[in-house]
Design a protein around this motif. Structure first.
Motif, PDB file in Angstrom:
ATOM      1  N   PRO A 161       0.827  -1.209   0.000  1.00  0.00           N
ATOM      2  CA  PRO A 161       0.000   0.000   0.000  1.00  0.00           C
ATOM      3  C   PRO A 161       0.862   1.261   0.000  1.00  0.00           C
ATOM      4  N   GLU A 162       2.136   1.108   0.313  1.00  0.00           N
ATOM      5  CA  GLU A 162       3.095   2.222   0.361  1.00  0.00           C
ATOM      6  C   GLU A 162       4.482   1.617   0.195  1.00  0.00           C
ATOM      7  N   LEU A 163       5.481   2.479   0.082  1.00  0.00           N
ATOM      8  CA  LEU A 163       6.828   1.992  -0.229  1.00  0.00           C
ATOM      9  C   LEU A 163       7.775   2.001   0.963  1.00  0.00           C
ATOM     10  N   THR A 164       7.419   2.756   1.999  1.00  0.00           N
ATOM     11  CA  THR A 164       8.358   2.951   3.115  1.00  0.00           C
ATOM     12  C   THR A 164       8.749   1.647   3.835  1.00  0.00           C
ATOM     13  N   PRO A 165       7.794   0.752   4.147  1.00  0.00           N
ATOM     14  CA  PRO A 165       8.216  -0.493   4.819  1.00  0.00           C
ATOM     15  C   PRO A 165       9.177  -1.325   3.950  1.00  0.00           C
ATOM     16  N   TRP A 191      -1.080  -0.149  -3.834  1.00  0.00           N
ATOM     17  CA  TRP A 191      -2.466  -0.627  -3.869  1.00  0.00           C
ATOM     18  C   TRP A 191      -3.140  -0.391  -2.534  1.00  0.00           C
ATOM     19  N   ARG A 192      -4.267   0.291  -2.561  1.00  0.00           N
ATOM     20  CA  ARG A 192      -5.054   0.491  -1.323  1.00  0.00           C
ATOM     21  C   ARG A 192      -6.526   0.345  -1.684  1.00  0.00           C
ATOM     22  N   TYR A 193      -7.228  -0.461  -0.903  1.00  0.00           N
ATOM     23  CA  TYR A 193      -8.663  -0.586  -1.163  1.00  0.00           C
ATOM     24  C   TYR A 193      -9.344   0.634  -0.554  1.00  0.00           C
ATOM     25  N   ARG A 200      -8.135   9.949  -5.576  1.00  0.00           N
ATOM     26  CA  ARG A 200      -7.830   8.780  -4.742  1.00  0.00           C
ATOM     27  C   ARG A 200      -8.383   7.550  -5.437  1.00  0.00           C
ATOM     28  N   ARG A 201      -7.561   6.561  -5.634  1.00  0.00           N
ATOM     29  CA  ARG A 201      -7.993   5.362  -6.335  1.00  0.00           C
ATOM     30  C   ARG A 201      -7.402   4.135  -5.687  1.00  0.00           C
ATOM     31  N   ARG A 202      -7.648   2.989  -6.282  1.00  0.00           N
ATOM     32  CA  ARG A 202      -7.228   1.753  -5.615  1.00  0.00           C
ATOM     33  C   ARG A 202      -5.821   1.330  -6.005  1.00  0.00           C
ATOM     34  N   MET A 209      11.100   9.930  -2.011  1.00  0.00           N
ATOM     35  CA  MET A 209      12.523  10.227  -1.789  1.00  0.00           C
ATOM     36  C   MET A 209      12.740  10.074  -0.286  1.00  0.00           C
ATOM     37  N   ASP A 210      13.763   9.346   0.084  1.00  0.00           N
ATOM     38  CA  ASP A 210      14.025   9.122   1.512  1.00  0.00           C
ATOM     39  C   ASP A 210      15.501   9.321   1.803  1.00  0.00           C
ATOM     40  N   ILE A 211      15.764   9.878   2.980  1.00  0.00           N
ATOM     41  CA  ILE A 211      17.153  10.057   3.428  1.00  0.00           C
ATOM     42  C   ILE A 211      17.308   9.231   4.697  1.00  0.00           C
ATOM     43  N   VAL A 349      -0.820  16.021  11.225  1.00  0.00           N
ATOM     44  CA  VAL A 349      -0.287  14.953  12.079  1.00  0.00           C
ATOM     45  C   VAL A 349       0.152  13.770  11.218  1.00  0.00           C
ATOM     46  N   ARG A 350      -0.635  13.501  10.140  1.00  0.00           N
ATOM     47  CA  ARG A 350      -0.441  12.390   9.198  1.00  0.00           C
ATOM     48  C   ARG A 350      -0.940  11.076   9.797  1.00  0.00           C
ATOM     49  N   GLY A 351      -1.454  10.240   8.895  1.00  0.00           N
ATOM     50  CA  GLY A 351      -2.185   9.057   9.350  1.00  0.00           C
ATOM     51  C   GLY A 351      -1.358   7.804   9.553  1.00  0.00           C
ATOM     52  N   ALA A 353       1.486   5.590  11.516  1.00  0.00           N
ATOM     53  CA  ALA A 353       1.909   5.564  12.925  1.00  0.00           C
ATOM     54  C   ALA A 353       3.400   5.866  13.104  1.00  0.00           C
ATOM     55  N   TYR A 354       4.207   5.614  12.064  1.00  0.00           N
ATOM     56  CA  TYR A 354       5.656   5.599  12.305  1.00  0.00           C
ATOM     57  C   TYR A 354       6.340   6.957  12.365  1.00  0.00           C
ATOM     58  N   TYR A 355       5.623   8.047  12.040  1.00  0.00           N
ATOM     59  CA  TYR A 355       6.309   9.342  12.056  1.00  0.00           C
ATOM     60  C   TYR A 355       6.644   9.752  13.494  1.00  0.00           C
ATOM     61  N   THR A 356       7.806  10.388  13.653  1.00  0.00           N
ATOM     62  CA  THR A 356       8.259  10.738  15.003  1.00  0.00           C
ATOM     63  C   THR A 356       8.584  12.225  15.154  1.00  0.00           C
ATOM     64  N   ALA A 371      -4.574  15.752  -0.184  1.00  0.00           N
ATOM     65  CA  ALA A 371      -3.135  16.048  -0.118  1.00  0.00           C
ATOM     66  C   ALA A 371      -2.419  15.607  -1.398  1.00  0.00           C
ATOM     67  N   ILE A 372      -1.539  16.470  -1.876  1.00  0.00           N
ATOM     68  CA  ILE A 372      -0.794  16.157  -3.106  1.00  0.00           C
ATOM     69  C   ILE A 372       0.391  15.249  -2.775  1.00  0.00           C
ATOM     70  N   CYS A 373       0.958  15.465  -1.612  1.00  0.00           N
ATOM     71  CA  CYS A 373       2.098  14.658  -1.195  1.00  0.00           C
ATOM     72  C   CYS A 373       2.225  14.773   0.327  1.00  0.00           C
ATOM     73  N   PHE A 397       4.738  11.047  -3.021  1.00  0.00           N
ATOM     74  CA  PHE A 397       4.074  12.023  -3.887  1.00  0.00           C
ATOM     75  C   PHE A 397       3.335  11.207  -4.940  1.00  0.00           C
ATOM     76  N   GLY A 398       1.997  11.245  -4.895  1.00  0.00           N
ATOM     77  CA  GLY A 398       1.205  10.405  -5.800  1.00  0.00           C
ATOM     78  C   GLY A 398       1.100  10.984  -7.203  1.00  0.00           C
ATOM     79  N   ASP A 399       0.738  10.120  -8.152  1.00  0.00           N
ATOM     80  CA  ASP A 399       0.617  10.578  -9.540  1.00  0.00           C
ATOM     81  C   ASP A 399      -0.770  11.129  -9.852  1.00  0.00           C
TER      82      ASP A 399
HETATM   83  P1  HAM Z   1       0.750   8.809   2.292  1.00  0.00           P
HETATM   84  O1  HAM Z   1       0.384  10.171   2.761  1.00  0.00           O
HETATM   85  O2  HAM Z   1      -0.113   7.687   2.703  1.00  0.00           O
HETATM   86  O3  HAM Z   1       2.247   8.566   2.728  1.00  0.00           O
HETATM   87  O4  HAM Z   1       0.809   8.826   0.712  1.00  0.00           O
HETATM   88  C1  HAM Z   1       1.658   9.725   0.039  1.00  0.00           C
HETATM   89  C2  HAM Z   1       0.965  10.292  -1.175  1.00  0.00           C
HETATM   90  O5  HAM Z   1       0.556   9.214  -2.033  1.00  0.00           O
HETATM   91  C3  HAM Z   1      -0.326  11.054  -0.910  1.00  0.00           C
HETATM   92  O6  HAM Z   1      -0.071  12.378  -0.524  1.00  0.00           O
HETATM   93  C4  HAM Z   1      -0.990  10.981  -2.277  1.00  0.00           C
HETATM   94  O7  HAM Z   1      -0.360  11.858  -3.187  1.00  0.00           O
HETATM   95  C5  HAM Z   1      -0.635   9.570  -2.720  1.00  0.00           C
HETATM   96  N1  HAM Z   1      -1.693   8.617  -2.396  1.00  0.00           N
HETATM   97  C6  HAM Z   1      -1.879   7.915  -1.268  1.00  0.00           C
HETATM   98  N2  HAM Z   1      -2.953   7.124  -1.365  1.00  0.00           N
HETATM   99  C7  HAM Z   1      -3.474   7.316  -2.590  1.00  0.00           C
HETATM  100  C8  HAM Z   1      -4.599   6.781  -3.324  1.00  0.00           C
HETATM  101  N3  HAM Z   1      -5.400   5.872  -2.799  1.00  0.00           N
HETATM  102  N4  HAM Z   1      -4.809   7.213  -4.587  1.00  0.00           N
HETATM  103  C9  HAM Z   1      -3.998   8.130  -5.145  1.00  0.00           C
HETATM  104  N5  HAM Z   1      -2.935   8.663  -4.520  1.00  0.00           N
HETATM  105  C10 HAM Z   1      -2.670   8.276  -3.264  1.00  0.00           C
HETATM  106  C11 HAM Z   1       2.930   7.423   2.492  1.00  0.00           C
HETATM  107  O8  HAM Z   1       2.553   6.532   1.778  1.00  0.00           O
HETATM  108  C12 HAM Z   1       4.299   7.413   3.120  1.00  0.00           C
HETATM  109  N6  HAM Z   1       4.834   6.062   2.989  1.00  0.00           N
HETATM  110  C13 HAM Z   1       5.173   8.444   2.460  1.00  0.00           C
HETATM  111  C14 HAM Z   1       6.561   8.463   3.002  1.00  0.00           C
HETATM  112  C15 HAM Z   1       7.702   8.101   2.346  1.00  0.00           C
HETATM  113  N7  HAM Z   1       6.896   8.878   4.219  1.00  0.00           N
HETATM  114  C16 HAM Z   1       8.202   8.744   4.351  1.00  0.00           C
HETATM  115  N8  HAM Z   1       8.699   8.266   3.211  1.00  0.00           N
END
Ligand code: HAM
Length: 504
Positions: A161-165, A191-193, A200-202, A209-211, A349-351, A353-356, A371-373, A397-399
């Motif tokens: 559902p995300e790339l960080t893990p 992928w997120r349901y 926002r899509r699935r 970008m990560d440091i 705050v962001r949704g 849990a891992y942010y510190t 949110a755009i990013c 940063f989503g497309d």
């Molecule tokens: P996130 O806020 O869940 O963060 O997602 C980052 C961005 O991905 C969102 O701001 C949005 O642009 C895009 N995004 C998320 N979900 C969707 C969706 N269902 N459809 C379209 N775009 C979406 C993270 O995922 C963190 N892992 C970001 C991160 C990287 N933090 C540290 N490193």
């Protein structure tokens, strides 16, 4: 049964050329016709197609749409030997026909070029990961949106559902073999349901970008700078978007005052992030159920409404780490030259849990889009995976949302198809000669649409216009015997003959 040739008048695929460009699309009702055709071993039924914009399709298009309009995906319908398929992708997912692929490539090339400018290296991970990588226990929405299943070897797996893990997993796997700090970027599908709303899509692609390995705020400042660079490259100005910035340490300091244990921190942040999504009373109830006292809840909610650093200093005093980090970030923003893009907002705050520490989100100033990013510091994620902690921060940063924004602002680039040459034999016997001409041109780096069948000149000109070809090469027999070909510059109509080895 012999395969019937593909006939356009019989099978018209849904004209969905617009999940990026224009979310409007049509859904169709099908009427079975008689002639099945086979392709790659699958039998299709040629169907006469009647289009009708269904209410469900309208709802999808308004909400950013894409994919099927129905809630349930029907399996293939088998009537006798014929298998009729649904030509739409699953709800919430997208096809990328050529014009959308050009836009996607343009955007991704910008992501990659900015990452290169900032000295980041590209990495990638599998889309399919072990489910355990994503099953954190803080009650995050993302966990309930997981596409997960058991594979044929009875392993629990999930589409990321995300790339960080995955990034953290790879950093842990590499261990001491990679020198810190790491500056890594990736562009990958997630992928997120999700409940579908605009942007926002699935499935979506994320640029991350990560440091890894830098504890100081310089890292966050550099990351925000890279996003600003991206916005500027694609024509988005500070009057269009901004960044809301805060620090989770603000909440930590409040929780500490009320002796709330550290172990509750992630969970409390995830609950607080729901404030704009569910009624405040619900948020309060959830916080108290998690073990936060009523007094602390009221204090937390008050702090979250603060919109300036001076206001925050008045509340928390000036000595804490949250204030120090934020002040440093704002001071660095001046040096980087993007002060006018960022503002303090304690409600961010962001949704996850891992942010510190510092957290930030890019938003459109008209407030029309989600949110755009977003990103932030996550210094303790590694230890949750059983490794030693390493300071880290990054963003995703989503497309999808940024394309909505570009469309809103009339900033979508003109990315029509471009071709250098169209090459055509005037005689069927000269098709080999035309292939040689195409070969010569391609070796010189020119893009060539070689006409592969015998076609009338009218057809060739129409195709050249469709492809925006710059030049037409006609291979005729008398010219070929003289070692030349005819070239026409299509914009001006100018024509000339040229020797094969002098073609450029
Ligand atoms: P996130 O806020 O869940 O963060 O997602 C980052 C961005 O991905 C969102 O701001 C949005 O642009 C895009 N995004 C998320 N979900 C969707 C969706 N269902 N459809 C379209 N775009 C979406 C993270 O995922 C963190 N892992 C970001 C991160 C990287 N933090 C540290 N490193």
């Amino acid at each position: 049964m012999p395969a019937t040739p593909f006939s356009c008048s019989y099978l018209i695929l849904q004209p969905r050329f617009n999940s990026y460009f224009n979310p409007l699309f049509r859904s169709f009702t099908y009427q079975l016709s008689t002639s099945p055709l086979s392709f790659n071993g699958i039998k299709f039924t040629a169907a006469r197609v009647h289009s009708s914009l269904s209410p469900a399709a309208e709802t999808d298009s308004q909400s950013g749409g894409g994919g099927r309009s129905g809630a349930l995906s029907p399996g293939p319908i088998v009537a006798g030997e014929v298998q009729r398929i649904d030509v739409n992708p699953p709800k919430g997912t997208r096809d990328f026909p050529p014009e959308e692929m050009r836009l996607r490539n343009w955007l991704f090339n910008n992501f990659k070029e900015v990452s290169r400018l900032y000295g980041f290296e590209e990495v990638d991970f599998p889309v399919l990961e072990n489910e355990a990588l994503f099953t954190r226990k803080a009650g995050e929405e993302i966990k309930d949106q997981l596409y997960c299943f058991e594979d044929r070897g009875n392993r629990r797996v999930a589409l990321r559902p995300e790339l960080t893990p995955s990034l953290a997993r790879l950093v842990i796997q590499k261990g001491k073999s990679v020198p810190l700090p790491l500056k890594w970027f990736t562009v990958g599908q997630c992928w997120r349901y999700e409940r579908m709303t605009r942007g926002r899509r699935r499935e979506h692609y994320q640029w991350n970008m990560d440091i890894i390995g830098v504890p100081g705020v310089m890292a966050e400042a550099e990351l925000i700078s890279s996003i600003v660079t991206l916005f500027k490259r694609i024509g988005i100005k500070e009057s269009d978007v901004g960044f809301k910035v805060s620090s989770r340490k603000v909440l930590q300091e409040v929780l500490k005052c009320y002796s709330i244990p550290e172990s509750l921190f992630g969970k409390v942040c995830v609950i607080i992030d729901k404030i704009e999504k569910i009624p405040v009373d619900e948020v309060k109830k959830e916080l108290m159920a998690a073990g936060v006292s009523q007094e602390a809840v009221e204090e937390l909610l008050q702090v979250l409404s603060v919109k300036s650093l001076t206001g925050l200093e008045e509340k928390l005093g000036s000595s804490g780490k949250a204030i120090a980090d934020l002040k440093q970030l704002f001071s660095l923003a001046e040096k980087f030259g993007y002060s006018e893009w960022i503002q303090f907002d304690a409600s961010v705050v962001r949704g996850l849990a891992y942010y510190t520490g510092i957290v930030f989100e890019g938003f459109d100033r008209e407030g029309k889009l989600r949110a755009i990013c977003g990103g932030g510091r996550y210094d303790h994620l590694f230890s949750t995976f059983g490794a030693d902690d390493i300071p880290a921060c990054g963003f995703g940063f989503g497309d999808a949302v940024v394309v909505e924004l570009l469309r809103e602002k009339g900033l979508l680039p003109d990315l029509s198809l471009q071709m250098d040459y169209i090459v055509c034999a005037l005689d069927e016997d000269l098709q080999g000669a035309a292939a040689m001409v195409a070969h010569v041109l391609r070796k010189k780096g020119q893009s060539v649409d070689l006409v592969l069948e015998s076609k009338p000149l009218k057809w060739v000109f129409k195709r050249a216009a469709r492809n925006n070809a710059q030049r037409l090469v006609l291979v005729g027999s008398s010219e070929w015997q003289r070692g030349v070909v005819g070239v026409k510059i299509l914009a001006t109509g100018e024509q000339y003959e040229v020797k094969l080895d002098e073609l450029i």
